[in-house]
Design an enzyme around this catalytic site. Structure first.
Site, PDB file in Angstrom:
ATOM      1  N   ASN A  44      -7.175  -4.761  -5.992  1.00 51.37           N
ATOM      2  CA  ASN A  44      -8.076  -3.938  -6.262  1.00 51.37           C
ATOM      3  C   ASN A  44      -7.995  -3.395  -7.871  1.00 51.37           C
ATOM      4  O   ASN A  44      -7.094  -2.881  -8.239  1.00 51.37           O
ATOM      5  CB  ASN A  44      -7.660  -3.085  -4.816  1.00 51.37           C
ATOM      6  N   VAL A  45      -8.481  -2.432  -7.860  1.00 50.30           N
ATOM      7  CA  VAL A  45      -8.701  -1.811  -9.291  1.00 50.30           C
ATOM      8  C   VAL A  45      -9.760   0.210  -9.076  1.00 50.30           C
ATOM      9  O   VAL A  45     -11.161   0.238  -8.577  1.00 50.30           O
ATOM     10  CB  VAL A  45      -9.832  -2.218 -10.028  1.00 50.30           C
ATOM     11  N   GLU A  46      -8.366   0.478  -8.613  1.00 51.56           N
ATOM     12  CA  GLU A  46      -9.167   2.872  -8.139  1.00 51.56           C
ATOM     13  C   GLU A  46     -10.117   3.254  -9.183  1.00 51.56           C
ATOM     14  O   GLU A  46      -9.482   2.935 -10.980  1.00 51.56           O
ATOM     15  CB  GLU A  46      -8.026   2.691  -7.219  1.00 51.56           C
ATOM     16  N   CYS A  55     -12.452  -2.717  -4.299  1.00 52.70           N
ATOM     17  CA  CYS A  55     -11.271  -3.472  -3.826  1.00 52.70           C
ATOM     18  C   CYS A  55     -11.595  -5.361  -4.099  1.00 52.70           C
ATOM     19  O   CYS A  55     -11.807  -5.014  -4.925  1.00 52.70           O
ATOM     20  CB  CYS A  55     -12.230  -3.934  -1.606  1.00 52.70           C
ATOM     21  N   GLU A  57     -11.294  -7.809  -2.788  1.00 47.41           N
ATOM     22  CA  GLU A  57     -12.369  -8.330  -2.146  1.00 47.41           C
ATOM     23  C   GLU A  57     -13.228  -8.983  -3.054  1.00 47.41           C
ATOM     24  O   GLU A  57     -14.280  -9.636  -3.633  1.00 47.41           O
ATOM     25  CB  GLU A  57     -13.283  -8.343  -0.769  1.00 47.41           C
ATOM     26  N   CYS A  88     -11.383  -4.591   4.827  1.00 43.89           N
ATOM     27  CA  CYS A  88     -12.476  -3.691   5.332  1.00 43.89           C
ATOM     28  C   CYS A  88     -13.753  -3.978   5.629  1.00 43.89           C
ATOM     29  O   CYS A  88     -14.234  -4.637   5.283  1.00 43.89           O
ATOM     30  CB  CYS A  88     -12.163  -2.430   4.139  1.00 43.89           C
ATOM     31  N   CYS A  91     -15.886  -5.016   2.661  1.00 43.01           N
ATOM     32  CA  CYS A  91     -15.616  -6.299   2.130  1.00 43.01           C
ATOM     33  C   CYS A  91     -16.012  -7.167   3.402  1.00 43.01           C
ATOM     34  O   CYS A  91     -15.991  -8.629   2.840  1.00 43.01           O
ATOM     35  CB  CYS A  91     -13.780  -5.951   1.825  1.00 43.01           C
TER      36      CYS A  91
HETATM   37  N1  THU Z   1      -8.466  -2.485  -0.106  1.00 43.03           N
HETATM   38  C1  THU Z   1      -8.817  -3.456  -0.750  1.00 43.03           C
HETATM   39  O1  THU Z   1      -9.150  -3.398  -1.806  1.00 43.03           O
HETATM   40  N2  THU Z   1      -9.241  -4.243   0.748  1.00 43.03           N
HETATM   41  C2  THU Z   1      -9.542  -4.046   1.602  1.00 43.03           C
HETATM   42  O2  THU Z   1     -10.323  -4.471   3.091  1.00 43.03           O
HETATM   43  C3  THU Z   1      -8.757  -2.741   2.218  1.00 43.03           C
HETATM   44  C4  THU Z   1      -9.070  -1.869   1.346  1.00 43.03           C
HETATM   45  C5  THU Z   1      -7.979  -1.224  -1.040  1.00 43.03           C
HETATM   46  C6  THU Z   1      -8.869   0.215  -1.505  1.00 43.03           C
HETATM   47  C7  THU Z   1      -7.751   0.889  -2.464  1.00 43.03           C
HETATM   48  O3  THU Z   1      -7.968   0.751  -3.545  1.00 43.03           O
HETATM   49  C8  THU Z   1      -6.493   0.967  -1.147  1.00 43.03           C
HETATM   50  O4  THU Z   1      -7.212  -0.193  -0.181  1.00 43.03           O
HETATM   51  C9  THU Z   1      -6.375   1.641  -0.462  1.00 43.03           C
HETATM   52  O5  THU Z   1      -7.734   1.703   0.965  1.00 43.03           O
END
Ligand code: THU
Length: 131
Positions: A44-46, A55, A57, A88, A91
């Site tokens: 994941n990259v915020e 996410c 994925e 999630c 995804c």
């Molecule tokens: N996140 C994912 O990368 N994949 C998921 O299926 C669930 C959530 C990440 C998004 C965010 O950066 C962090 O988890 C907290 O929600």
């Protein structure tokens, strides 16, 4: 089909080590096997604009196409301390598009199919235009 779930989980944890998650503090890694035997992964990259977060994925699916396409057959996602997490909702839709009903996911409650975790999914077959 026999798949190396331990190897896939290790790859997901390795990918998680590259996550950029300064806002949530929740790092995620995902890894999958492709139908030609390739492995793909993502983290994941915020973003300071929180809703723009990608996410793990998303990165995985991008790598799938970047490295030659194909269909995902087996998938693992880990988060935080490296434990298995469920993808999630958004995804699950990405995974459905790129693996379909038969894609297998390793979860805390065992191996599940996409059909089980996204029942009655909307997908490419629901579009009546040619692809
Ligand atoms: N996140 C994912 O990368 N994949 C998921 O299926 C669930 C959530 C990440 C998004 C965010 O950066 C962090 O988890 C907290 O929600």
């Amino acid at each position: 089909m026999d798949v190396d779930w331990d190897g896939l989980t290790a790859l997901a944890r390795e990918a998680m080590g590259h996550a950029y998650a300064p806002y949530s503090g929740f790092t995620v890694g995902a890894a999958a096997r492709v139908d030609d035997g390739r492995l793909v992964s993502g983290c994941n990259v915020e973003n300071a604009a929180y809703g723009v977060a990608l996410c793990a994925e998303c990165g995985l699916v991008s790598e799938l196409h970047r490295s030659g396409g194909g269909r995902l057959t087996h998938f693992v996602c880990v988060g935080g301390d490296g434990r298995l997490i469920m993808p999630c909702g958004r995804c699950r839709q990405l995974l459905w598009e790129n693996g379909g009903a038969a894609l297998e996911l390793l979860t805390a409650s065992g191996v599940r199919t996409m059909e089980e975790v996204l029942p009655d999914a909307f997908g490419p077959d629901d579009l009546d235009r040619p692809r």
